[in-house]
Design a protein around this motif. Structure first.
Motif, PDB file in Angstrom:
ATOM      1  N   UNK A 258      22.817  15.503  15.976  1.00 19.68           N
ATOM      2  CA  UNK A 258      23.256  14.392  15.127  1.00 19.68           C
ATOM      3  C   UNK A 258      24.368  14.857  14.189  1.00 19.68           C
ATOM      4  N   UNK A 259      24.196  16.050  13.631  1.00 21.23           N
ATOM      5  CA  UNK A 259      25.198  16.644  12.744  1.00 21.23           C
ATOM      6  C   UNK A 259      26.490  16.889  13.534  1.00 21.23           C
ATOM      7  N   UNK A 260      26.360  17.527  14.704  1.00 24.45           N
ATOM      8  CA  UNK A 260      27.530  17.874  15.519  1.00 24.45           C
ATOM      9  C   UNK A 260      28.278  16.635  16.001  1.00 24.45           C
ATOM     10  N   UNK A 261      27.537  15.603  16.336  1.00 26.30           N
ATOM     11  CA  UNK A 261      28.167  14.364  16.796  1.00 26.30           C
ATOM     12  C   UNK A 261      29.104  13.811  15.723  1.00 26.30           C
ATOM     13  N   UNK A 262      28.673  13.888  14.477  1.00 26.86           N
ATOM     14  CA  UNK A 262      29.527  13.431  13.371  1.00 26.86           C
ATOM     15  C   UNK A 262      30.671  14.414  13.123  1.00 26.86           C
ATOM     16  N   UNK A 263      30.350  15.697  13.102  1.00 27.24           N
ATOM     17  CA  UNK A 263      31.350  16.718  12.790  1.00 27.24           C
ATOM     18  C   UNK A 263      32.519  16.703  13.760  1.00 27.24           C
ATOM     19  N   UNK A 264      32.240  16.537  15.034  1.00 26.78           N
ATOM     20  CA  UNK A 264      33.294  16.640  16.046  1.00 26.78           C
ATOM     21  C   UNK A 264      33.811  15.287  16.535  1.00 26.78           C
ATOM     22  N   UNK A 265      33.456  14.219  15.851  1.00 30.18           N
ATOM     23  CA  UNK A 265      33.993  12.903  16.207  1.00 30.18           C
ATOM     24  C   UNK A 265      35.466  12.831  15.819  1.00 30.18           C
ATOM     25  N   UNK A 266      36.203  12.083  16.605  1.00 27.94           N
ATOM     26  CA  UNK A 266      37.622  11.841  16.317  1.00 27.94           C
ATOM     27  C   UNK A 266      37.808  10.332  16.188  1.00 27.94           C
ATOM     28  N   UNK A 267      39.039   9.912  16.041  1.00 31.65           N
ATOM     29  CA  UNK A 267      39.317   8.478  15.984  1.00 31.65           C
ATOM     30  C   UNK A 267      38.909   7.782  17.275  1.00 31.65           C
ATOM     31  N   UNK A 268      38.872   8.534  18.369  1.00 29.47           N
ATOM     32  CA  UNK A 268      38.460   7.969  19.656  1.00 29.47           C
ATOM     33  C   UNK A 268      36.942   7.860  19.776  1.00 29.47           C
ATOM     34  N   UNK A 269      36.215   8.510  18.903  1.00 31.28           N
ATOM     35  CA  UNK A 269      34.752   8.459  18.942  1.00 31.28           C
ATOM     36  C   UNK A 269      34.139   9.841  19.002  1.00 31.28           C
ATOM     37  N   UNK A 270      32.845   9.885  19.280  1.00 28.68           N
ATOM     38  CA  UNK A 270      32.160  11.183  19.334  1.00 28.68           C
ATOM     39  C   UNK A 270      32.557  11.963  20.579  1.00 28.68           C
ATOM     40  N   UNK A 271      32.279  13.261  20.575  1.00 24.67           N
ATOM     41  CA  UNK A 271      32.562  14.055  21.775  1.00 24.67           C
ATOM     42  C   UNK A 271      31.714  13.574  22.950  1.00 24.67           C
ATOM     43  N   UNK A 272      32.134  13.883  24.165  1.00 27.46           N
ATOM     44  CA  UNK A 272      31.343  13.483  25.332  1.00 27.46           C
ATOM     45  C   UNK A 272      29.930  14.058  25.269  1.00 27.46           C
ATOM     46  N   UNK A 273      28.973  13.297  25.777  1.00 27.00           N
ATOM     47  CA  UNK A 273      27.569  13.730  25.773  1.00 27.00           C
ATOM     48  C   UNK A 273      27.399  15.073  26.486  1.00 27.00           C
ATOM     49  N   UNK A 274      28.141  15.286  27.568  1.00 29.06           N
ATOM     50  CA  UNK A 274      28.033  16.542  28.309  1.00 29.06           C
ATOM     51  C   UNK A 274      28.440  17.722  27.443  1.00 29.06           C
ATOM     52  N   UNK A 275      29.449  17.534  26.607  1.00 32.72           N
ATOM     53  CA  UNK A 275      29.901  18.616  25.730  1.00 32.72           C
ATOM     54  C   UNK A 275      28.850  18.894  24.661  1.00 32.72           C
ATOM     55  N   UNK A 276      28.243  17.842  24.130  1.00 28.23           N
ATOM     56  CA  UNK A 276      27.167  18.050  23.151  1.00 28.23           C
ATOM     57  C   UNK A 276      25.959  18.713  23.807  1.00 28.23           C
ATOM     58  N   UNK A 277      25.670  18.351  25.053  1.00 28.07           N
ATOM     59  CA  UNK A 277      24.582  19.017  25.787  1.00 28.07           C
ATOM     60  C   UNK A 277      24.871  20.513  25.903  1.00 28.07           C
ATOM     61  N   UNK A 278      26.105  20.834  26.271  1.00 27.72           N
ATOM     62  CA  UNK A 278      26.513  22.237  26.393  1.00 27.72           C
ATOM     63  C   UNK A 278      26.362  22.943  25.041  1.00 27.72           C
ATOM     64  N   UNK A 279      26.844  22.302  23.981  1.00 26.79           N
ATOM     65  CA  UNK A 279      26.775  22.890  22.641  1.00 26.79           C
ATOM     66  C   UNK A 279      25.332  23.166  22.240  1.00 26.79           C
ATOM     67  N   UNK A 280      24.436  22.224  22.504  1.00 25.16           N
ATOM     68  CA  UNK A 280      23.033  22.426  22.129  1.00 25.16           C
ATOM     69  C   UNK A 280      22.407  23.558  22.943  1.00 25.16           C
ATOM     70  N   UNK A 281      22.797  23.682  24.201  1.00 26.40           N
ATOM     71  CA  UNK A 281      22.313  24.800  25.009  1.00 26.40           C
ATOM     72  C   UNK A 281      22.775  26.137  24.453  1.00 26.40           C
ATOM     73  N   UNK A 282      24.035  26.189  24.083  1.00 30.05           N
ATOM     74  CA  UNK A 282      24.584  27.421  23.491  1.00 30.05           C
ATOM     75  C   UNK A 282      23.915  27.731  22.153  1.00 30.05           C
ATOM     76  N   UNK A 283      23.722  26.697  21.338  1.00 30.41           N
ATOM     77  CA  UNK A 283      23.092  26.902  20.029  1.00 30.41           C
ATOM     78  C   UNK A 283      21.645  27.372  20.198  1.00 30.41           C
ATOM     79  N   UNK A 284      20.939  26.815  21.160  1.00 31.00           N
ATOM     80  CA  UNK A 284      19.561  27.252  21.432  1.00 31.00           C
ATOM     81  C   UNK A 284      19.554  28.746  21.734  1.00 31.00           C
ATOM     82  N   UNK A 285      20.484  29.167  22.578  1.00 33.09           N
ATOM     83  CA  UNK A 285      20.573  30.581  22.956  1.00 33.09           C
ATOM     84  C   UNK A 285      20.936  31.453  21.753  1.00 33.09           C
ATOM     85  N   UNK A 286      21.939  31.060  20.992  1.00 34.56           N
ATOM     86  CA  UNK A 286      22.352  31.835  19.817  1.00 34.56           C
ATOM     87  C   UNK A 286      21.209  31.954  18.810  1.00 34.56           C
ATOM     88  N   UNK A 287      20.556  30.851  18.535  1.00 33.17           N
ATOM     89  CA  UNK A 287      19.473  30.874  17.552  1.00 33.17           C
ATOM     90  C   UNK A 287      18.292  31.708  18.044  1.00 33.17           C
TER      91      UNK A 287
END
Length: 129
Positions: A7-36
């Motif tokens: 939810x935080x990332x969706x807001x942080x990386x939104x542009x005038x065109x809207x939020x980032x693609x869901x696939x990119x957020x899925x990737x980000x959450x996978x990476x964050x899970x691994x890092x954490x």
């Protein structure tokens, strides 16, 4: 924790065109899970506390009830921006910094921001010569 982080990332990386693609957020959450996971329990607790503070307190900066999840994306952006510009900026900055480091590793994001090739300065893993 990852659902709040998304939810935080969706807001942080939104542009005038809207939020980032869901696939990119899925990737980000996978990476964050691994890092954490690799960061260990102490780092997870500290990061989790920063995320908790940002998601519960930021809506109050725009006179809305918590949590960040209950807000539409434009309101989330406004809430996080207001908190970041306040005396209580540390939790937002901590989460934002970590997310940015990971998000900008994505090849599509690198293309979008005009990054071409490798790091600007060659990195050495050995001792200085």
């Amino acid at each position: 924790m990852l659902s709040s982080l998304r939810v935080f990332a969706e807001a942080l990386f939104s542009t005038e065109e809207g939020p980032p693609p869901a696939e990119r957020l899925d990737w980000l959450m996978g990476e964050m899970r691994e890092y954490l996971h690799r960061a260990g329990p102490g780092a997870r607790v500290i990061f989790g506390l920063a995320l908790f503070a940002a998601t519960w307190l930021s809506p109050l900066f725009i006179w809305r009830l918590p949590t960040l999840r209950n807000l539409e994306i434009p309101q989330r952006i406004k809430a996080l921006t207001r908190m970041e510009e306040s005396f209580a900026s540390a939790p937002v900055l901590a989460v934002k910094a970590f997310l940015c480091v990971v998000y900008y590793e994505h090849p599509d994001v690198q293309r979008e921001v005009g990054h071409v090739g490798s790091a600007t300065f060659p990195m050495s893993l050995g001792p200085p010569s």
